[in-house]
Write an enzyme that holds these catalytic residues in place. Structure first.
Site, short mmCIF file in Angstrom:
data_model
loop_
_atom_site.label_atom_id
_atom_site.label_comp_id
_atom_site.label_asym_id
_atom_site.label_seq_id
_atom_site.Cartn_x
_atom_site.Cartn_y
_atom_site.Cartn_z
N GLN A 120 10.33 -9.26 2.78
CA GLN A 120 10.54 -9.99 4.04
C GLN A 120 11.83 -10.80 4.04
O GLN A 120 12.38 -11.08 5.09
CB GLN A 120 9.36 -10.93 4.32
CG GLN A 120 8.10 -10.22 4.75
CD GLN A 120 8.21 -9.49 6.09
OE1 GLN A 120 9.11 -9.76 6.90
NE2 GLN A 120 7.33 -8.56 6.31
N ALA B 223 12.74 -0.28 3.44
CA ALA B 223 13.76 0.05 4.45
C ALA B 223 13.34 -0.33 5.87
O ALA B 223 14.15 -0.78 6.67
CB ALA B 223 14.09 1.54 4.40
N HIS B 224 12.03 -0.18 6.16
CA HIS B 224 11.64 -0.35 7.57
C HIS B 224 11.61 -1.81 8.03
O HIS B 224 11.39 -2.09 9.20
CB HIS B 224 10.32 0.37 7.88
CG HIS B 224 9.08 -0.28 7.36
ND1 HIS B 224 8.29 -1.09 8.13
CD2 HIS B 224 8.48 -0.22 6.15
CE1 HIS B 224 7.24 -1.50 7.42
NE2 HIS B 224 7.34 -0.99 6.22
N CYS C 225 -0.81 -5.15 7.94
CA CYS C 225 -1.71 -4.40 7.05
C CYS C 225 -3.17 -4.75 7.29
O CYS C 225 -4.05 -4.01 6.92
CB CYS C 225 -1.37 -4.69 5.60
SG CYS C 225 0.25 -4.16 5.21
N THR D 274 10.40 15.20 -5.16
CA THR D 274 11.68 15.43 -4.48
C THR D 274 11.95 14.30 -3.50
O THR D 274 11.10 13.93 -2.70
CB THR D 274 11.63 16.79 -3.74
OG1 THR D 274 11.30 17.78 -4.71
CG2 THR D 274 12.96 17.11 -3.09
N ASN E 85 5.36 -13.13 4.52
CA ASN E 85 5.35 -12.33 5.74
C ASN E 85 4.60 -12.96 6.90
O ASN E 85 4.87 -12.67 8.05
CB ASN E 85 4.75 -10.94 5.44
CG ASN E 85 3.52 -11.00 4.57
OD1 ASN E 85 3.54 -11.62 3.51
ND2 ASN E 85 2.45 -10.37 4.99
N THR F 280 5.06 -0.93 -1.03
CA THR F 280 3.71 -0.97 -1.62
C THR F 280 3.72 -0.19 -2.93
O THR F 280 3.19 -0.65 -3.95
CB THR F 280 2.69 -0.37 -0.62
OG1 THR F 280 2.67 -1.20 0.54
CG2 THR F 280 1.30 -0.28 -1.22
N1 PLP Z 1 5.59 -6.90 0.79
C1 PLP Z 1 5.69 -7.64 1.90
C2 PLP Z 1 5.98 -9.10 1.78
C3 PLP Z 1 5.51 -7.07 3.15
O1 PLP Z 1 5.60 -7.81 4.25
C4 PLP Z 1 5.24 -5.68 3.22
C5 PLP Z 1 5.00 -5.03 4.53
O2 PLP Z 1 4.51 -5.63 5.46
C6 PLP Z 1 5.15 -4.95 2.04
C7 PLP Z 1 5.33 -5.59 0.83
C8 PLP Z 1 4.82 -3.48 2.05
O3 PLP Z 1 5.91 -2.74 2.50
P1 PLP Z 1 5.76 -1.18 2.85
O4 PLP Z 1 5.30 -1.13 4.27
O5 PLP Z 1 7.12 -0.60 2.65
O6 PLP Z 1 4.78 -0.61 1.91
#
Ligand code: PLP
Length: 512
Positions: free
Chosen positions: A214, A235-236, A359, A272, A186, A107
């Site tokens: 994604q 990363a997640h 989200c 940092t 996504n 994000t």
């Molecule tokens: N972009 C896409 C296509 C996503 O699916 C997501 C998270 O669901 C993000 C951006 C945002 O990622 P983050 O959770 O690292 O902010």
């Protein structure tokens, strides 16, 4: 086996000793006969941290305590960890390490690109063309910039969610400075022809930014072959930790920091660094090919699942396109059934899926992605997203289809939902009724509660069971009617036979 025994003991030795309720007996039966209790189908929301990543992060936490900006040995060692991770990620996406900037999440990466490019070009140039199905971290940032003068135009997509390239060409004009085109969506999994978008854009000297969050770990991502100027990663989504993202900026492309302060990350991301999280991202990047190699297996599971769902409900509609789509993602609608009902029921049986993107969960707005591909509000509210990953097995899929079969045959546990007007009737006719208001405090401030409502925060329900009568009608209420359904299922499993959830939530009840 150990897990099953533990669950059996946990079920047996509850507060009320060895007395088992009917539902606890069903639970026990399920455990004894090996019916699986947990299956995760929300990999697009997040992935679990792999064992290798966990090990690497723990070792970095232990061995590298220094601040990477410090000049002494301890600092230099931490800086080396970061540079190693940068190298790993760069190799995984075929970039040069100097083109990778670590951030706090994707994000933040998306915000950095959009805001800094707007500042760079505006007012000389004012237009960005974007897909209407981009992630909220792109769409909301564009809306923010629109209020500052950005001309944002959405290129239409077809019913598969694919960018209409002919229209795109016509939309470009001299004021256009950027095209946003995510590599994979996504919610429905559609993979865009980003290479073609770059071809179109480069003829007009326009930058292309692709959110690859994604796609990474699900299909090969090669920023050089795609030809994009900017790309983002998280990363997640690739079995790494939460709270670390990255930004690819092609050499020579304009970029400026979003966060100001120190000189970290080539002066482009002050603060940092989270050394262990970045190290975890680096470790995860080294396993990308291993995860991508699951594509074929997941494609087979996906086909099987769709076949089973169509056998169960001939009228179910799959929105994830057959071709050029992530093999892990199924967007499916069961007409006539609100997605929140299926989600809560599956959650009760230990199966996690999602309605729209993570989200927007807790938000009762229909998915704008599904609306952009032509669904009505009603249809969007009947659609769930099932997303698989490297740890999804055939047994998980069999368990999901088994529970869906029970549900559609009326054999699964069911929680009644009552409307606002039904609640009003109950409030005047049933003196024993208990309404549990589980809204968090911030929502209660907006809308004052009713004195007849018992206020118990959702997270405190477990501790408050002694105060919730089992022999009365209990109605669980939240702001929108989604969380309350999950809580009502949890109460039902604890022997609350007369439990309902307030449909449309307290917001809907006030509106009546
Ligand atoms: N972009 C896409 C296509 C996503 O699916 C997501 C998270 O669901 C993000 C951006 C945002 O990622 P983050 O959770 O690292 O902010």
């Amino acid at each position: 086996m150990i897990c099953i025994i533990r669950r059996i003991l946990q079920t047996l030795f509850q507060k009320d000793g060895l007395r088992l309720t009917g539902i606890q007996l069903v639970e026990l039966f399920k455990l004894l006969f090996g019916i699986r209790r947990h299956a995760y189908f929300d990999y697009n929301a997040t992935t679990m941290v792999s064992a290798g990543v966990r090990k690497r992060m723990l070792s970095v936490l232990k061995k590298y305590p220094g601040n990477p900006s410090s000049l002494h040995e301890c600092g230099k060692m931490a800086a080396e960890v970061i540079e190693g991770a940068r190298q790993n990620l760069a190799e995984a996406v075929h970039a040069d390490p100097s083109e990778i900037i670590f951030t706090g999440c994707a994000t933040e990466s998306n915000n950095t690109i959009l805001k800094s490019l707007f500042d760079h070009y505006y007012p000389a140039k004012s237009k960005i063309i974007s897909l209407p199905i981009e992630h909220p971290s792109v769409v909301k940032t564009l809306e923010y910039l629109q209020a500052k003068g950005l001309d944002i135009q959405y290129c239409p997509v077809d019913t598969d969610g694919r960018m209409q390239l002919n229209t795109l060409e016509k939309m470009i004009d001299d004021s256009t400075f950027l095209i946003c085109c995510m590599l994979a969506n996504n919610e429905i999994g559609t993979i865009q022809d980003v290479k073609k978008v770059v071809e179109i854009a480069s003829k007009r000297g326009i930058f292309v930014f692709s959110d690859c969050v994604q796609a990474f770990g699900k299909i090969p991502v090669d920023v050089k072959t795609l030809g994009v100027d900017y790309a983002t990663f998280s990363a997640h989504k690739v079995y790494g930790p939460k709270g670390v993202g990255a930004l690819y900026v092609k050499k020579g492309s304009p970029i400026a920091p979003l966060i100001h302060g120190g000189h970290q990350e080539q002066g482009l991301r002050a603060g940092t660094e989270s050394v262990h999280a970045i190290a975890g991202f680096g470790e995860a990047s080294q396993s990308i090919d291993k995860h991508v190699a699951h594509t074929e297996r997941l494609q087979k599971l996906k086909k099987l699942m769709i076949k089973e769902m169509k056998n169960l409900r001939k009228d179910c509609v799959v929105y994830s396109p057959e071709k050029n789509c992530l093999s892990n993602t199924i967007s499916v609608r069961f007409p006539g059934i609100k997605n929140e009902n299926i989600l809560a029921m599956l959650n009760y049986y230990g199966i996690e899926v999602s309605a729209g993107s993570a989200c927007s969960s807790g938000d009762d707005k229909p998915s704008y992605v599904l609306k952009a591909i032509g669904l009505s509000d009603e249809e969007a509210r009947e659609t769930i997203r099932i997303s698989m990953g490297s740890y999804t097995s055939g047994k998980d899929v069999a368990y999901l289809t088994k529970i869906l079969t029970c549900y559609f045959r009326g054999k699964a546990l069911y929680v009644n939902r009552i409307s606002a007007s039904e609640l009003n009737v109950l409030l005047s006719s049933d003196p024993g009724i208990v309404v549990l208001d589980i809204r968090p405090e911030f929502q209660r401030k907006k809308l004052q509660g009713d004195s007849r409502f018992k206020v118990i925060l959702d997270r405190e329900i477990e501790k408050s069971l002694n105060f919730i009568p089992k022999d009365q009608h209990v109605v669980v209420a939240c702001e929108t009617g989604q969380l309350s359904l999950l809580t009502a299922y949890a109460l039902k499993s604890k022997g609350y036979n007369r439990v309902s959830s307030l449909k449309d939530g307290i917001r809907g009840w006030y509106d009546k």
